[in-house]
Design a protein around this motif. Structure first.
Motif: not given
Length: 453
Positions: A229-251
């Motif tokens: 599951p970790g491998g799949l989740l990481n793969a999907v998230l790695s293809s997103e422009k934004e995941k954990f933070y936005d461009s202003s640095g907010e979580v």
């Protein structure tokens, strides 16, 4: 050489294991401080002492503080540079694990002491270095021979401040593809040709999971479609422009629909038995490679070395590489030059040379470190690259296209803490009987507690 896996790593085709950052540990800082100070740059008047490749009196020693295996020495780059620069000798001081190396580096940057002439920084840490330590580091964009256009745009951006100061030059990247077992795909009634396989899930991770359902319907006994599951989740998230933070640095990980969608997709795949129940890079997961227990996995170039290291001899040629549903990146590092170093000018010139396209191409040919300098993608070392595990697959071309298509992703200072929480305290729980909602709540609670520390 590892204790835990996180989305960014320092792992090579020759084998080895990923290096991941954990929480800052004061004990690690204390124990490593002396080591970093001991490896500090000298004036070259100690003869051969501390040199990685000979030396002599009157030569300037440039020291590099690194973690894991960057491969410069192994690929003969130090020796080549010393030959063309007879007044220079090069010494590297290597800490095996980034989780030990990085806290000490932060400590020395904070105090502006004990730093070596060149310091490596892992991609998972570069955002924190850019935002908190840029004033202590040279602007390498101004070094003679450094050309911004030679590098991938998103790689250059990762080490550049909002004011335009580029404090790190990219060494390698980890563009992702999908590695799959042709024999297992055939046994499950799926196509085996890489182009046809790539078309099955082109443009959509939901399609990828759909192929997993097709696989499960006729899967060889005891196998799953994907490794973890970790491998799949990481793969999907790695293809997103934004995941954990936005461009202003907010979580934003809890409110970003892309994160929740990736989590839910992975959790559903776990519920449906499409992924293995192991944590990547742990002994039990290693055994699933050796015993051929899964058919596909997210696969940056360095993963081929891990597959080779954990596989039985008869696995050679049984693997192939297809384009991922969406391009993403997993791994990579930078070279930085502290302003307080003894030989700043010489160190900056060496860092520029080590990360130039020609050297990155050589490094890939010998060590499998995929270039972050896109100018290297037309080199013979990349265009003609093949791997014994994947037969005649044109891996250099496949990974080059993935690298060029990867998004310019926002990286935050605590990305790894969030990724680890979503994986180890989240989607993995679904394989142990927890509901997706229970797994999400556990993950977010754990992450928020860790972010407050």
């Amino acid at each position: 050489m590892r204790a835990r896996t996180l989305p960014h790593s320092r792992l090579r085709l020759s084998g080895g294991t990923p290096i991941a950052r954990k929480a800052l540990v004061l004990a690690a800082v204390a124990s490593l401080g002396a080591g970093l100070l001991a490896g500090c740059a000298d004036d070259g008047d100690n003869g051969d002492e501390g040199s990685s490749s000979g030396g002599g009196k009157g030569r300037t020693t440039i020291t590099l503080g690194l973690f894991g295996t960057f491969g410069f020495k192994e690929a003969g780059l130090y020796a080549e540079y010393e030959k063309s620069h007879p007044n220079i000798k090069i010494a590297e001081n290597v800490t095996e694990r980034n989780e030990n190396y990085y806290p000490a580096l932060v400590n020395h940057l904070t105090t502006n002491s004990g730093l070596q002439d060149i310091q490596g920084v892992e991609v998972g840490n570069i955002a924190e270095i850019v935002s908190t330590q840029a004033g202590k580091l040279e602007d390498l964009s101004k070094v003679s021979g450094v050309n911004k256009s030679s590098f991938l745009d998103w790689k250059w951006a990762q080490a550049t401040t909002s004011g335009g100061q580029t404090i790190g030059l990219g060494t390698d990247v980890g563009p992702m593809a999908i590695c799959y077992r042709k024999d297992l795909f055939k046994a499950a009634g799926l196509p085996t040709g890489r182009e046809e396989v790539g078309k099955l899930w082109a443009g959509d991770w939901n399609k990828f999971v759909g192929v997993g359902k097709q696989y499960k319907a006729k899967a060889p006994k005891g196998t799953t479609f994907m490794d973890s599951p970790g491998g799949l989740l990481n793969a999907v998230l790695s293809s997103e422009k934004e995941k954990f933070y936005d461009s202003s640095g907010e979580v934003i990980y809890k409110t970003n629909p892309a994160v929740r969608s990736a989590f839910d997709l992975t959790a559903k795949a776990a519920e449906d038995g499409l992924v293995g129940a192991q944590t990547q890079f742990q002994p039990a997961w290693d055994q699933t490679i050796a015993n051929v227990k899964f058919a596909a996995m997210a696969c940056p170039p360095w993963m081929l070395g891990y597959i080779k290291g954990k596989s039985k001899p008869d696995a050679k040629g049984q693997w192939d590489v297809a384009v991922a549903p969406k391009s993403g990146n997993w791994g990579g590092s930078f070279l930085t030059v502290p302003k307080s170093g003894r030989h700043v000018k010489e160190a900056a010139e060496l860092a520029a040379w080590l990360t130039a396209p020609e050297q990155q191409a050589k490094l890939f040919g010998v060590q499998g470190s995929f270039p972050s300098a896109q100018a290297a993608y037309s080199s013979a070392e990349v265009t003609g690259a093949q791997n014994e595990m994947t037969g005649d697959a044109p891996i250099g071309e496949i990974f080059a296209e993935a690298a060029k298509a990867s998004p310019v992703q926002v990286i935050g200072p605590k990305d790894q803490i969030i990724q680890q929480g979503l994986t180890d305290n989240g989607v993995i729980l679904v394989t142990k009987g927890k509901s997706p909602e229970e797994a999400w709540n556990t993950a977010t609670k754990t992450i928020d507690n860790n972010l407050e520390k």
